[in-house]
Design a protein around this motif. Structure first.
Motif, mmCIF file in Angstrom:
data_model
loop_
_atom_site.group_PDB
_atom_site.id
_atom_site.type_symbol
_atom_site.label_atom_id
_atom_site.label_comp_id
_atom_site.label_asym_id
_atom_site.label_seq_id
_atom_site.Cartn_x
_atom_site.Cartn_y
_atom_site.Cartn_z
ATOM 1 N N GLY A 1 26.677 -79.489 14.291
ATOM 2 C CA GLY A 1 25.417 -79.736 14.622
ATOM 3 C C GLY A 1 24.616 -80.191 13.645
ATOM 4 O O GLY A 1 23.627 -81.010 13.648
ATOM 5 N N LEU A 2 24.831 -79.546 12.322
ATOM 6 C CA LEU A 2 24.200 -79.896 11.206
ATOM 7 C C LEU A 2 24.657 -81.367 10.874
ATOM 8 O O LEU A 2 23.981 -82.245 10.089
ATOM 9 C CB LEU A 2 24.749 -78.846 9.839
ATOM 10 N N SER A 3 25.688 -81.628 10.983
ATOM 11 C CA SER A 3 26.362 -83.083 10.641
ATOM 12 C C SER A 3 25.524 -83.998 11.758
ATOM 13 O O SER A 3 25.159 -85.113 11.252
ATOM 14 C CB SER A 3 27.680 -83.225 11.133
ATOM 15 N N ALA A 4 25.114 -83.442 12.998
ATOM 16 C CA ALA A 4 24.248 -84.489 13.676
ATOM 17 C C ALA A 4 22.876 -84.830 12.986
ATOM 18 O O ALA A 4 22.031 -85.722 13.163
ATOM 19 C CB ALA A 4 23.998 -83.847 15.267
ATOM 20 N N LEU A 5 22.284 -83.701 12.386
ATOM 21 C CA LEU A 5 21.183 -83.761 11.627
ATOM 22 C C LEU A 5 21.337 -84.727 10.461
ATOM 23 O O LEU A 5 20.140 -85.635 10.241
ATOM 24 C CB LEU A 5 20.557 -82.361 11.132
ATOM 25 N N PRO B 1 25.767 -56.691 7.279
ATOM 26 C CA PRO B 1 25.872 -57.905 7.950
ATOM 27 C C PRO B 1 24.585 -58.300 8.772
ATOM 28 O O PRO B 1 23.721 -57.067 8.833
ATOM 29 C CB PRO B 1 26.796 -57.530 9.227
ATOM 30 N N ALA B 2 24.133 -59.286 9.253
ATOM 31 C CA ALA B 2 22.874 -59.577 9.986
ATOM 32 C C ALA B 2 23.337 -59.272 11.469
ATOM 33 O O ALA B 2 24.252 -59.031 11.991
ATOM 34 C CB ALA B 2 22.555 -60.904 9.689
ATOM 35 N N ALA B 3 22.166 -59.479 12.243
ATOM 36 C CA ALA B 3 22.097 -59.509 13.671
ATOM 37 C C ALA B 3 23.267 -60.472 14.229
ATOM 38 O O ALA B 3 23.116 -61.599 13.491
ATOM 39 C CB ALA B 3 20.784 -59.452 14.136
ATOM 40 N N ARG B 4 23.828 -60.363 15.446
ATOM 41 C CA ARG B 4 24.651 -61.296 15.743
ATOM 42 C C ARG B 4 23.889 -62.720 15.993
ATOM 43 O O ARG B 4 22.803 -62.738 16.805
ATOM 44 C CB ARG B 4 25.452 -60.565 16.972
ATOM 45 N N THR B 5 24.432 -63.701 15.474
ATOM 46 C CA THR B 5 23.977 -64.850 15.695
ATOM 47 C C THR B 5 24.191 -65.644 17.068
ATOM 48 O O THR B 5 25.214 -65.163 17.669
ATOM 49 C CB THR B 5 24.412 -65.958 14.665
ATOM 50 N N PRO B 6 23.495 -66.521 17.435
ATOM 51 C CA PRO B 6 23.914 -67.332 18.760
ATOM 52 C C PRO B 6 25.100 -68.247 18.537
ATOM 53 O O PRO B 6 25.920 -68.034 19.601
ATOM 54 C CB PRO B 6 22.747 -68.301 18.800
ATOM 55 N N PHE B 7 25.141 -68.406 17.595
ATOM 56 C CA PHE B 7 26.396 -69.231 17.264
ATOM 57 C C PHE B 7 27.827 -68.595 17.270
ATOM 58 O O PHE B 7 28.623 -68.963 17.745
ATOM 59 C CB PHE B 7 26.736 -70.072 16.001
ATOM 60 N N ASN C 1 31.699 -73.286 18.996
ATOM 61 C CA ASN C 1 31.462 -74.562 19.114
ATOM 62 C C ASN C 1 30.899 -75.255 20.459
ATOM 63 O O ASN C 1 30.901 -76.572 20.473
ATOM 64 C CB ASN C 1 32.909 -75.309 18.586
ATOM 65 N N TRP C 2 30.961 -74.377 21.595
ATOM 66 C CA TRP C 2 30.250 -75.046 22.571
ATOM 67 C C TRP C 2 28.518 -75.367 22.283
ATOM 68 O O TRP C 2 28.125 -76.162 22.786
ATOM 69 C CB TRP C 2 30.030 -73.845 23.829
ATOM 70 N N ALA C 3 28.046 -74.700 21.213
ATOM 71 C CA ALA C 3 26.665 -74.938 20.745
ATOM 72 C C ALA C 3 26.701 -76.305 20.504
ATOM 73 O O ALA C 3 25.530 -77.101 21.015
ATOM 74 C CB ALA C 3 26.396 -73.845 19.519
ATOM 75 N N PRO C 4 27.457 -77.109 19.246
ATOM 76 C CA PRO C 4 27.010 -78.378 18.962
ATOM 77 C C PRO C 4 27.490 -79.135 20.045
ATOM 78 O O PRO C 4 26.779 -80.233 20.254
ATOM 79 C CB PRO C 4 28.160 -78.478 17.693
#
Length: 520
Positions: A174-178, A487-493, A498-501
């Motif tokens: 997704g970053l690559s799309a940006l 650790p941080a809170a669990r991220t959406p990703f 890779n369903w997200a991108p």
């Protein structure tokens, strides 16, 4: 306007675009180069022209960006060292197919959408959105097909600019799309379409500002104590028996003496030449370096034999295979955990089509007569509690494995941190900083800290937001004594992978269609 030699221009743009990655990090140059590629693509007359523009861009991009691979061949006397440069070009000839597919898909879609129109509108919002969506899909394909080669996805260039904070939502692809969206905005600005340019550029600028202002997640005083060792053992000395005592002396000295706190002690990939499960004298030697509640995490091979019998009588055994492994050992010499590397390096840790290629004189880069076997994939290793350390869960990704977005953590047993023992001594001065950059993206995506230990650098502690808390520079012996970041809170990703991108790609296509309809 007719552009002379568009393919040569695309090749030059690809060559320059690779400077956006570490160690140079000239990311504005990459944006300008992608903008040039888009401009050339908008003027392509045929599908063949479109494909070749992307292919020549990719050829230049990968040849420069992957130059570090040539350095690895200088340690393998079974093959000519000059072959390393040929290997970089050959690999780039293949990898260039993926940006070529992105340019072809964009050209075909844009032409189809303009069917019946007398003229094409050049680089438009529709064009940019389709190109960004196509880049997501083709970059994911590059990381997946034929075991995949995910090194340096375009989104890595955003690390110095802070934009990578959104990787916790949309992942690296997704970053690559940006990158494509901002480069498209640059083209629109050059075409004096200011409103359209701002629509593509300003949201990403806002993401970058938010990322740069994101605070460092410092560990609390009660966090577990860790020590990371970087012995600066050169690749040519690593497997030389004459240097075994000297190499171990470096590791043991840098490990330090046990102190009042229980430590997690991290050594690099293949740090020792021993087979720990078969050589108790080595375990005893390592145990002498540890305090009563210390744990040692070290790379070392696991090997397998086949017993040979003649007329029913045992006559010996033959080495049949090995795992590139990470062992967890307690202070009393007990092995309590092992992770086997799953994503092996083709031609490095195993030789594809060995019967054919070995017959013409090729061999794998890592010394040895048998290939490594892959492990089962991401898993979480439990680490027992100590008086001043809670029980922990550790994920492991050995070296190259860390570059595969969405494939580094067991989602059903989320670890507290990820250990990435590596051996970057193969890869010259460009490979190690590029490797570290991709490890930082895994920390952001998954919301967990990453610990790296390598023989020659760059070893580092990365917090759950991708910040480098501590590091050791390339080719310098040393150690890092610090606390384990939380650790941080669990991220959406971390939930979607890779369903997200891919969903982002669909969203971009939908926006492109809506833009086209509104314009019509």
């Amino acid at each position: 306007m007719i552009v002379k030699h568009p393919r040569k221009l695309a090749l030059a743009a690809g060559l320059a675009s690779a400077t956006g990655f570490a160690p140079l990090q000239l990311w504005p140059v990459t944006l300008a180069c992608v903008a040039l590629l888009m401009t050339l693509l908008a003027r392509a007359a045929t599908r063949k022209d479109a494909f070749l523009l992307g292919w020549f861009f990719g050829l230049g991009h990968f040849t420069v960006g992957l130059n570090w691979i040539a350095h690895a061949f200088s340690f393998q006397d079974a093959m000519p060292h000059w072959f390393g440069y040929g290997a970089v070009v050959l690999l780039s000839l293949y990898l260039a197919v993926f940006p070529a597919l992105a340019t072809l898909a964009t050209h075909w879609t844009v032409k189809l959408s303009h069917k019946g129109d007398e003229e094409c509108e050049g680089v438009s919002a529709f064009f940019i959105l389709i190109f960004a969506a196509a880049w997501i899909v083709t970059e994911w394909l590059r990381a997946t097909l034929f075991t995949g080669f995910a090194w340096n996805p375009m989104g890595v260039i955003w690390l110095p600019a802070g934009v990578t904070i959104v990787a916790q939502w949309i992942g690296t692809y997704g970053l690559s799309a940006l990158v494509m969206l901002v480069a498209g905005g640059v083209v629109l600005a050059a075409q004096r379409q200011r409103r359209g340019a701002l629509a593509f550029i300003l949201p990403v600028v806002a993401m970058g500002v938010a990322g740069l202002l994101n605070p460092v997640d410092a560990p609390p005083p009660s966090a577990p104590h860790i020590r990371i060792v970087q012995p600066n053992i050169a690749q040519q000395d690593k497997y030389d028996a004459a240097f075994e005592a000297e190499n171990f002396s470096k590791l043991s000295t840098l490990s330090g003496k046990p102190g009042p706190h229980a430590r997690l002690l991290f050594w690099p990939e293949a740090a020792i030449p021993a087979y720990l499960d078969m050589e108790p004298e080595w375990r005893q030697k390592l145990a002498l370096l540890m305090g009563p509640d210390d744990l040692l995490m070290t790379g070392g091979d696991k090997i397998y034999f086949k017993e040979e019998k003649k007329d029913g009588i045992y006559v010996g055994r033959t080495l049949t295979g090995a795992n590139n492994s990470l062992w967890v050992m307690t202070a009393n010499g007990r092995l309590i955990g092992r992770y086997d590397k799953a994503h092996l390096v083709p031609y490095g840790e195993y030789l594809p089509m060995r019967t054919i290629l070995s017959a013409i004189g090729l061999s794998r880069l890592v010394p040895g007569d048998v290939d490594f076997w892959p492990g089962p994939g991401p898993r979480t290793l439990p680490l027992p509690a100590a008086p001043d350390r809670p029980a922990l869960k550790m994920g492991v990704q050995i070296c190259y494995e860390i570059i595969f977005s969405g494939q580094v953590v067991d989602g059903k047993d989320r670890p507290d941190f990820l250990f990435n023992p590596s051996n970057d001594a193969w890869f010259g001065s460009w490979g190690p900083p590029q490797h570290l950059a991709q490890a930082r993206l895994r920390a952001i995506e998954e919301g967990i800290p990453v610990i790296r230990s390598t023989p020659t650098g760059i070893s580092a502690v990365v917090d759950a937001h991708g910040h480098i808390l501590r590091s050791l520079p390339f080719q310098r012996a040393g150690f890092i004594d610090t606390l384990l970041p939380p650790p941080a809170a669990r991220t959406p990703f971390s939930r979607t992978g890779n369903w997200a991108p891919m969903l982002l790609a669909l969203l971009l296509v939908g926006l492109a269609i809506a833009t086209r309809r509104s314009r019509s």
